[in-house]
Motif scaffolding. Sequence first.
Motif, mmCIF file in Angstrom:
data_model
loop_
_atom_site.group_PDB
_atom_site.id
_atom_site.type_symbol
_atom_site.label_atom_id
_atom_site.label_comp_id
_atom_site.label_asym_id
_atom_site.label_seq_id
_atom_site.Cartn_x
_atom_site.Cartn_y
_atom_site.Cartn_z
ATOM 1 N N THR A 146 0.826 -1.212 0.000
ATOM 2 C CA THR A 146 0.000 0.000 0.000
ATOM 3 C C THR A 146 0.857 1.257 0.000
ATOM 4 O OG1 THR A 146 -1.740 -1.173 1.218
ATOM 5 C CG2 THR A 146 -1.818 1.228 1.229
ATOM 6 N N VAL A 147 1.865 1.289 0.856
ATOM 7 C CA VAL A 147 2.736 2.463 0.927
ATOM 8 C C VAL A 147 3.459 2.685 -0.399
ATOM 9 C CG1 VAL A 147 4.795 3.428 2.020
ATOM 10 C CG2 VAL A 147 3.032 2.353 3.419
ATOM 11 N N SER A 148 3.937 1.620 -1.010
ATOM 12 C CA SER A 148 4.648 1.747 -2.286
ATOM 13 C C SER A 148 3.736 2.288 -3.375
ATOM 14 C CB SER A 148 5.227 0.393 -2.709
ATOM 15 O OG SER A 148 6.171 -0.072 -1.767
ATOM 16 N N VAL A 149 2.509 1.769 -3.440
ATOM 17 C CA VAL A 149 1.564 2.224 -4.462
ATOM 18 C C VAL A 149 1.209 3.692 -4.251
ATOM 19 C CG1 VAL A 149 -0.785 1.961 -5.317
ATOM 20 C CG2 VAL A 149 0.617 -0.055 -4.913
ATOM 21 N N ILE A 150 0.918 4.065 -3.007
ATOM 22 C CA ILE A 150 0.544 5.457 -2.724
ATOM 23 C C ILE A 150 1.713 6.391 -3.008
ATOM 24 C CG2 ILE A 150 -0.096 7.061 -0.884
ATOM 25 C CD1 ILE A 150 -1.722 4.835 0.380
ATOM 26 N N ALA A 151 2.912 6.014 -2.569
ATOM 27 C CA ALA A 151 4.086 6.859 -2.792
ATOM 28 C C ALA A 151 4.358 7.045 -4.278
ATOM 29 C CB ALA A 151 5.306 6.249 -2.099
ATOM 30 N N MET A 152 4.262 5.965 -5.047
ATOM 31 C CA MET A 152 4.492 6.067 -6.488
ATOM 32 C C MET A 152 3.444 6.945 -7.147
ATOM 33 S SD MET A 152 7.231 4.353 -7.278
ATOM 34 C CE MET A 152 7.021 4.020 -9.005
ATOM 35 N N ALA A 153 2.187 6.813 -6.709
ATOM 36 C CA ALA A 153 1.118 7.619 -7.304
ATOM 37 C C ALA A 153 1.309 9.101 -6.993
ATOM 38 C CB ALA A 153 -0.245 7.142 -6.785
ATOM 39 N N VAL A 154 1.637 9.410 -5.735
ATOM 40 C CA VAL A 154 1.826 10.812 -5.344
ATOM 41 C C VAL A 154 3.039 11.422 -6.053
ATOM 42 C CG1 VAL A 154 2.368 12.333 -3.408
ATOM 43 C CG2 VAL A 154 0.675 10.523 -3.121
ATOM 44 N N LEU A 155 4.143 10.691 -6.074
ATOM 45 C CA LEU A 155 5.351 11.196 -6.722
ATOM 46 C C LEU A 155 5.147 11.358 -8.226
ATOM 47 C CD1 LEU A 155 8.069 9.141 -4.823
ATOM 48 C CD2 LEU A 155 7.641 11.590 -4.630
ATOM 49 N N SER A 156 4.407 10.448 -8.831
ATOM 50 C CA SER A 156 4.138 10.557 -10.266
ATOM 51 C C SER A 156 3.301 11.789 -10.570
ATOM 52 C CB SER A 156 3.419 9.302 -10.767
ATOM 53 O OG SER A 156 4.235 8.162 -10.617
ATOM 54 N N ASN A 157 2.437 12.141 -9.638
ATOM 55 C CA ASN A 157 1.578 13.311 -9.844
ATOM 56 C C ASN A 157 2.321 14.620 -9.600
ATOM 57 O OD1 ASN A 157 -0.897 14.740 -10.272
ATOM 58 N ND2 ASN A 157 -1.139 14.921 -8.054
ATOM 59 N N LEU A 158 3.101 14.673 -8.513
ATOM 60 C CA LEU A 158 3.774 15.912 -8.142
ATOM 61 C C LEU A 158 5.180 16.029 -8.727
ATOM 62 C CD1 LEU A 158 2.792 16.081 -4.351
ATOM 63 C CD2 LEU A 158 1.672 17.209 -6.284
ATOM 64 N N TRP A 159 5.810 14.909 -8.990
ATOM 65 C CA TRP A 159 7.222 14.919 -9.388
ATOM 66 C C TRP A 159 7.408 14.023 -10.607
ATOM 67 C CZ3 TRP A 159 8.681 18.660 -6.473
ATOM 68 C CH2 TRP A 159 10.024 19.040 -6.426
ATOM 69 N N SER A 160 6.570 14.231 -11.610
ATOM 70 C CA SER A 160 6.540 13.319 -12.758
ATOM 71 C C SER A 160 7.829 13.332 -13.559
ATOM 72 C CB SER A 160 5.364 13.670 -13.676
ATOM 73 O OG SER A 160 5.462 15.009 -14.127
ATOM 74 N N LYS A 161 8.598 14.409 -13.471
ATOM 75 C CA LYS A 161 9.829 14.474 -14.262
ATOM 76 C C LYS A 161 10.856 13.421 -13.822
ATOM 77 C CE LYS A 161 13.032 17.630 -11.966
ATOM 78 N NZ LYS A 161 13.920 18.778 -12.175
ATOM 79 N N GLU A 162 10.668 12.863 -12.632
ATOM 80 C CA GLU A 162 11.612 11.849 -12.176
ATOM 81 C C GLU A 162 11.528 10.575 -13.017
ATOM 82 O OE1 GLU A 162 13.925 12.618 -10.286
ATOM 83 O OE2 GLU A 162 13.061 14.538 -9.705
ATOM 84 N N TRP A 163 10.412 10.373 -13.705
ATOM 85 C CA TRP A 163 10.345 9.231 -14.620
ATOM 86 C C TRP A 163 11.316 9.437 -15.778
ATOM 87 C CZ3 TRP A 163 8.506 4.909 -13.028
ATOM 88 C CH2 TRP A 163 7.450 4.867 -12.108
ATOM 89 N N ARG A 164 11.472 10.695 -16.208
ATOM 90 C CA ARG A 164 12.446 10.971 -17.263
ATOM 91 C C ARG A 164 13.868 10.786 -16.740
ATOM 92 N NH1 ARG A 164 8.623 15.100 -18.144
ATOM 93 N NH2 ARG A 164 9.923 16.716 -17.208
#
Length: 620
Positions: A146-164
């Motif tokens: 649960t923590v991993s899914v929530i953290a990934m979702a929040v970071l993807s929304n607020l800090w999406s450039k980290e995927w690049r």
Amino acid sequence: MASTLSQWFRSLRVKLLQRYEHQPFVSCLAGLYGCQWKHYKRSQPEGCCCNKLEGASFAVLVAAFCLTLLFLYFWGQAKNDYNDFDWFNFGNLGFWFPWSVVLLAVAVVFFTYVTVLVLLAVCLLSEGQKLYLHWSHKIGILVSLTVSVIAMAVLSNLWSKEWRTLLLSFQVTAPFLHVGGVLLMTSLAWPVALHFFRMKSTGTDGLTGIFQLIQTTSQHFLLTYTSTNCEAVRRGLIMAVYLTVLLSLYLIPLGLYSPCIKEKGTLGPAPALIGHRGAPMLAPENTLMSFEKAVEAGCDSLETDVTISFDGVPFLMHDYTLQRTTNIHEVFPNRTNTPAARFTWNELESLNAGDWFLSHNPFGTAGSLNADDRQRAGNQSVCSLQAFLQLAAQTGKLVIFDLYRPPRDHPFRDTWIQRTLEVIQNESSIHSSQVLWLPSNLRALVQELDPELQQTSGSRLPLEELQRNHIVKLNLDYTSMSAELIREYTAVNITTNLYVISQPWLYSLAWCAGVHSVTTNAPQLLSTISSPLFIMSPDEYKLMWILTDLMSFVLILLIFFFHRWRERELAFCTGSRIKLEGGTYSKFKKELSDIWSVSSGNSAAERMPSLAAVTEHYVC
């Protein structure tokens, strides 16, 4: 000699055909995995390695392992931007805390915990044991997932450039990830071959329990098959998946691209270093001490942010307010949310702009300062543009800065650019050619007033527009890195600067891609790098690729041939004898069981300890 050699080969053959039980080891595994320390009894699973509930728990465990691994790798590669992440949270929460490091620690803990459980489960299945996961571990797995899914979702929304950033990291590490992947698949050849050549059609023994999980989760697809057919389908499916993944890994280098795979002699010079607000790891950002430290660290240029005070003095400040980098809450407690541009220069001079650096320690480097530097850092004040330019002029450094337009009703709302040019031309000794002019507002007017300024664009515009505006440098976010685009701009005499790059691997990638300069928080670190990390020639990489694949292929063939030979030998051993401790133990095949008998004059009581000590199956 021949007799000795024959005995040695016979002894080796016997040892290769032995299978051992590991009762203490299995008991320990069961205790750690299912907390069955006192009530554990060794049992061979019948038909399946676990019931439906335990099968579902193992599936969730595998999913948690994959997601926690992704979370850890994702956030580990984002280390370059930890400082931005922490200050982003400061702006939203109103207080400082190193959330980035805490998040990394959480990712490490969850991944380690889940990985240990996966290894325990695999070891239990390898020993032919049923899985009984303790309820506390089930809760822990769900929390990790649960923590991993929530953290990934929040970071993807607020800090999406980290995927690049993650994709950029693959350009550097892909050759070595390929080697690691091939080695992993090579190590998996042992259990895969063991299962594939195991001829039993019912029951489980050894590592075959692992693969029965696949059957458990897909029984509704196999209801029409007999148990023998299920075994055949399972073996075929596992082999197909294994060979597909292995072949893909073998061929991945054909489509691999990495700027750091270059012919010798084609690597350009190291990117010049631009101190981001000075050297913010060694001194408070945007202070005179910070820029002096940047010069000492070997920076070629200095970067900052300029705001106009209420009485017309350009000064250095990145944020819209003064809360983060000054003690305004002590000096002007009722004006903490007031824009920085609404303070007069006298008011700004009364603020301390360095004590926050020692108390917050944003990069974790304040403790490395000596006593004199700590005292000096704690007494820094807000720096004016004039003092900044004077330092650059004295040291012969280039400067680049963002220029913020004052808010409405500000006396210099409409003359902010002219006021800044006055400081450059009349109130400092810097030459205009040392200034990389970044603001895009009124660029034509700026060129007319001071044609010697080096026009710099912060946007990736068409080449025609860049040339029409006399742009000589692009200032882009590092996630825009592209060796092809950099070459296109270089062909028309436009250099490229990337910001903010502070990690050695990212600096190495920029170097290999042909970037001309980088803005960095860590000039003291990057200036020590003499050559890009992970760089190699195409011939060196081809040699590494081919040798890795070839060695892997040979090892896998040997492993499969060994298991094929071993299972065939065991299958043909319908009755054999071996001398052990004065007794001859004979083994006979009876249906699916192996029955040992003892032909010796010793009593049963004398023979049983020896038989228990042997703990071996299928000896020919």
